[in-house]
Design a protein around this motif. Structure first.
Motif, PDB file in Angstrom:
ATOM      1  N   ALA A  27      67.332  45.650  19.813  1.00  0.00           N
ATOM      2  CA  ALA A  27      68.324  45.435  18.767  1.00  0.00           C
ATOM      3  C   ALA A  27      67.689  45.701  17.411  1.00  0.00           C
ATOM      4  O   ALA A  27      66.808  44.956  16.970  1.00  0.00           O
ATOM      5  N   GLY A  28      68.120  46.777  16.760  1.00  0.00           N
ATOM      6  CA  GLY A  28      67.679  47.075  15.409  1.00  0.00           C
ATOM      7  C   GLY A  28      68.678  46.536  14.405  1.00  0.00           C
ATOM      8  O   GLY A  28      69.887  46.683  14.582  1.00  0.00           O
ATOM      9  N   VAL A  29      68.175  45.899  13.353  1.00  0.00           N
ATOM     10  CA  VAL A  29      68.981  45.318  12.263  1.00  0.00           C
ATOM     11  C   VAL A  29      70.314  44.759  12.778  1.00  0.00           C
ATOM     12  O   VAL A  29      71.385  45.170  12.365  1.00  0.00           O
ATOM     13  N   GLY A  48      70.622  49.526  20.521  1.00  0.00           N
ATOM     14  CA  GLY A  48      71.469  49.924  19.409  1.00  0.00           C
ATOM     15  C   GLY A  48      70.939  49.362  18.114  1.00  0.00           C
ATOM     16  O   GLY A  48      70.049  48.497  18.094  1.00  0.00           O
ATOM     17  N   ALA A  49      71.497  49.854  17.010  1.00  0.00           N
ATOM     18  CA  ALA A  49      71.136  49.360  15.682  1.00  0.00           C
ATOM     19  C   ALA A  49      72.397  49.007  14.921  1.00  0.00           C
ATOM     20  O   ALA A  49      73.459  49.592  15.142  1.00  0.00           O
ATOM     21  N   SER A  50      72.280  48.039  14.044  1.00  0.00           N
ATOM     22  CA  SER A  50      73.411  47.550  13.255  1.00  0.00           C
ATOM     23  C   SER A  50      74.463  46.964  14.205  1.00  0.00           C
ATOM     24  O   SER A  50      74.144  46.040  14.955  1.00  0.00           O
ATOM     25  N   TRP A  51      75.694  47.500  14.218  1.00  0.00           N
ATOM     26  CA  TRP A  51      76.669  46.988  15.175  1.00  0.00           C
ATOM     27  C   TRP A  51      76.183  47.216  16.608  1.00  0.00           C
ATOM     28  O   TRP A  51      76.421  46.399  17.498  1.00  0.00           O
ATOM     29  N   GLY A  52      75.501  48.311  16.838  1.00  0.00           N
ATOM     30  CA  GLY A  52      74.929  48.542  18.160  1.00  0.00           C
ATOM     31  C   GLY A  52      73.868  47.516  18.510  1.00  0.00           C
ATOM     32  O   GLY A  52      73.721  47.124  19.675  1.00  0.00           O
ATOM     33  N   GLY A  53      73.097  47.055  17.513  1.00  0.00           N
ATOM     34  CA  GLY A  53      72.134  45.989  17.752  1.00  0.00           C
ATOM     35  C   GLY A  53      72.824  44.681  18.074  1.00  0.00           C
ATOM     36  O   GLY A  53      72.372  43.910  18.941  1.00  0.00           O
ATOM     37  N   PRO A  55      63.545  40.820  28.718  1.00  0.00           N
ATOM     38  CA  PRO A  55      62.772  40.861  27.473  1.00  0.00           C
ATOM     39  C   PRO A  55      63.563  41.526  26.348  1.00  0.00           C
ATOM     40  O   PRO A  55      64.372  42.417  26.580  1.00  0.00           O
ATOM     41  N   VAL A  56      63.302  41.061  25.137  1.00  0.00           N
ATOM     42  CA  VAL A  56      64.076  41.471  23.964  1.00  0.00           C
ATOM     43  C   VAL A  56      63.124  41.993  22.898  1.00  0.00           C
ATOM     44  O   VAL A  56      62.083  41.387  22.628  1.00  0.00           O
ATOM     45  N   LEU A  57      63.513  43.102  22.262  1.00  0.00           N
ATOM     46  CA  LEU A  57      62.836  43.609  21.071  1.00  0.00           C
ATOM     47  C   LEU A  57      63.832  43.600  19.918  1.00  0.00           C
ATOM     48  O   LEU A  57      64.934  44.132  20.043  1.00  0.00           O
ATOM     49  N   VAL A  58      63.441  42.997  18.800  1.00  0.00           N
ATOM     50  CA  VAL A  58      64.279  42.972  17.602  1.00  0.00           C
ATOM     51  C   VAL A  58      63.500  43.588  16.453  1.00  0.00           C
ATOM     52  O   VAL A  58      62.316  43.283  16.257  1.00  0.00           O
ATOM     53  N   LEU A  59      64.166  44.456  15.702  1.00  0.00           N
ATOM     54  CA  LEU A  59      63.584  45.074  14.507  1.00  0.00           C
ATOM     55  C   LEU A  59      64.500  44.751  13.333  1.00  0.00           C
ATOM     56  O   LEU A  59      65.724  44.866  13.460  1.00  0.00           O
ATOM     57  N   ALA A  60      63.940  44.354  12.189  1.00  0.00           N
ATOM     58  CA  ALA A  60      64.782  43.931  11.071  1.00  0.00           C
ATOM     59  C   ALA A  60      64.089  44.207   9.744  1.00  0.00           C
ATOM     60  O   ALA A  60      62.864  44.157   9.640  1.00  0.00           O
ATOM     61  N   GLY A  61      64.909  44.468   8.719  1.00  0.00           N
ATOM     62  CA  GLY A  61      64.411  44.711   7.369  1.00  0.00           C
ATOM     63  C   GLY A  61      64.548  43.479   6.498  1.00  0.00           C
ATOM     64  O   GLY A  61      65.582  42.804   6.515  1.00  0.00           O
TER      65      GLY A  61
END
Length: 614
Positions: free
Chosen positions: A496-498, A472-477, A548-554
């Motif tokens: 987890a995006g942002v 998910g991203a934002s709240w989904g992240g 394993p975890v992937l995180v994407l962030a601005g």
């Protein structure tokens, strides 16, 4: 909670391609690169002057459409794109919000509709901030600004600017009457920005004309004043009976009429140009429909549209309804429906249309808080038996997954994943009780529903229990990180995006509008109720994370700021949990299509490896 930053995190791997088959590789990329556009918006008194946003240039930007000359012109051209724009009522000026690299902090600028020109400050003496509503009249302009100090509302008329309202709480500009004598604002002086009240002010002197508040837990939203000059009726959303419904408030007469529509789910609406009827957009169980409601008789008639999602709709002066539409299988189009019932494509974005995708089906699962609705997709031609499955958790939290076209969903199907989209408690479209059930215990409540749907997906034979990925991203992240720590045995990987990762640090750094939202959602600040924030924060459970975890962030994200994400990653690194991190120069997501494609490739490649598809 803060820690010393780790200067180097394991970088996310960027694949050269996701598929060995060249046709499949071209197809998924084509879905993202295909031109899309929003439904057009037109000037109130110059309906041939239109605006829309489109990704036709490879970046989401603002476009002007002159219906007389048939010219389409790109108005904005910024490295990180532009999404927020509107027209002055006479169609002379285009206003758009000018922030810095997606940080959402800035000011309104304007430039002529008629042709290229450098943008200039729209109202020079209003301070920068986060946008909090805008209403443009012929004689008066009302602008809302939010900063760390709270909200301030300004009026500009006759060359002079007045700050007519300020508060430590959340407030915004909502609606301006056609004769510009009345201005509706939204406020949360009662302390709950998630259930706001409405106040109507006289624009001469800005004294209060009327207040409307339905009490604790029952929000009001002023949508639009009547488009007829001298008509003081205001269209309002209320939730007095446990779901969002419509009422008409005649401010001058101080009377209101609730509109009881025989429609399940929830509605929003806009006026027909003569104010004799409303165009109602109805949302129920992931799908939208259009209806006309006659105010004189109370008659409700459906405007036949195929099942799917209405992304925006308006009524032209001649009564034609223009709307955007898509379904999970069919890419979006801008359509027009005449008063006689003829429905046709109005605008086709330039270039090749996006390749289609698979339809979604519905699942209804019993959970601790009631029946949970989920949308389920299977890869076309997939073998019988359990599949690797992506549980895609929407942002918001007050939003919902819908039967709409999604290039993102489609690429996961192409990659061999079943996709389950869960409209957990907190989602909109299922009533106020469902939406507000997360109050006081956010995150953990939603994940009870995710767990119930996960159990159903496994028991039904859809999902392989050893190859489920939460995403998910934002709240989904935020939910994805929280799921990895509180449900570690359910997930083979998490994306987890942002995200919110450390809620206490996020509260300290986020924009004030979100702090106000969080105070209402949690029941106070981290200083007031530290135990609740700790219980609902992903960083609390980082010791339990196994997958394993992937995180994407601005870097410039004001909603889920970067420091609190670094706090979480530092804790993961100390535990030597496998993770990857992708950091990019934008805000809460990217409007640049090439950047979006890169991030999607990173996500899918990560998940393929997590479930041994690569």
């Amino acid at each position: 909670m803060t820690t010393q930053p780790v200067t180097q995190y394991p970088p996310a791997l960027v694949p050269q391609h996701l598929f060995d088959d060249a046709t499949a590789e071209a197809r998924w990329r084509a879905r993202f690169h295909a031109a899309r556009m929003s439904a057009p918006e037109w000037a109130l008194d110059a309906p041939d002057a239109n605006l829309y946003v489109s990704n036709a240039s490879g970046v989401w930007e603002v476009y002007a459409w002159d219906r007389i000359t048939a010219e389409h012109r790109k108005v904005t051209d910024r490295p990180n794109g532009t999404m927020h724009a509107t027209l002055s009522p006479d169609g002379t000026w285009i206003w758009w919000f000018n922030d810095t690299d997606g940080d959402e902090f800035g000011s309104w600028v304007r430039q002529p509709f008629a042709g290229p020109a450098e943008p200039a400050p729209a109202v020079a003496d209003i301070p920068d901030g986060y946008p909090a509503g805008l209403e443009i009249g012929h004689e008066l302009i009302a602008i809302g600004v939010s900063t760390d100090e709270g909200s301030a509302l300004y009026a500009h008329s006759g060359g002079a600017t007045t700050r007519f309202y300020s508060t430590d709480d959340d407030a915004s500009i909502s609606a301006l009457s056609r004769n510009e004598k009345l201005l509706a604002i939204s406020h949360s002086e009662h302390g709950d920005s998630r259930h706001p009240a409405v106040r109507v002010l006289a624009t001469k002197g800005f004294g209060t004309v009327a207040d409307k508040w339905d009490g604790a837990g029952k929000g009001l939203a002023a949508l639009e004043f009547s488009p007829v000059h001298g008509d003081s009726r205001l269209l309002v959303l209320h939730e007095r009976r446990g779901r969002e419904e419509l009422l008409i408030w005649d401010v001058d007469a101080d009377t209101e009429t609730e509109l009881a529509l025989d429609l399940p789910g929830e509605v929003v609406a806009t006026w027909y140009p003569d104010a004799s009827a409303l165009l109602v957009v109805h949302f129920h169980q992931g799908r939208s429909s259009l209806h006309r409601y006659e105010l004189a008789t109370g008659a409700l008639s459906a405007l036949d549209t195929p099942p799917g999602r209405i992304g925006g709709a308006g009524v032209r002066p001649d009564g034609t309804v223009e709307y955007s539409w898509s379904s999970a299988a069919t890419p979006p189009l801008i359509r027009a429906r005449t008063p006689a019932g003829k429905d046709s494509v109005l605008l086709q974005p330039p270039g090749e249309p996006a390749p289609g995708s698979a339809p979604v089906t519905d699942a209804f699962v019993e959970g601790a808080g009631g029946q949970i609705h989920a949308l389920v997709s299977r890869p076309e031609g997939a073998p019988d038996g359990p599949l690797p499955t992506l549980f895609s958790l929407h942002g918001g939290p007050h939003a919902a997954d819908e039967d709409r076209f999604s290039a993102y969903r489609a690429v996961w199907l192409d990659a061999g994943f079943a996709v389950v989209e869960v409209n957990y408690r907190g989602s909109t479209g299922y009533g106020s009780t469902w939406r507000d059930a997360i109050e006081g215990r956010p995150g953990l409540t939603e994940l009870e529903d995710v767990a119930a749907v996960h159990d159903w997906a496994v028991s039904s034979g859809l999902a392989d229990p050893g190859r489920c990925v939460v995403n998910g991203a934002s709240w989904g992240g935020y939910l994805s990180l929280l799921a990895l720590g509180t449900q570690p045995d359910r997930w083979a990987g998490g994306i987890a995006g942002v995200p919110v990762a450390d809620y206490v640090a996020a509260f300290e750094d986020e924009m004030e509008q979100l702090r106000s939202f969080d105070r209402a959602l949690f029941g106070g600040t981290p200083a007031d109720i530290p135990a609740v924030y700790d219980e609902c924060s992903p960083i609390t459970y980082v010791e339990a994370v196994k997958a394993p975890v992937l995180v994407l962030a601005g870097d410039n994200d004001p909603r889920c700021p970067i420091r609190q994400i670094e706090n979480y990653l530092n804790r993961l690194a100390a535990r030597k949990v496998p993770f990857e991190f992708y950091r990019y120069d934008a805000g809460h997501g990217s409007l640049v299509i090439a950047e979006t494609v890169k991030q999607v490739a990173i996500e899918v490649y990560f998940a393929q490896r997590a479930v041994n598809l690569r």
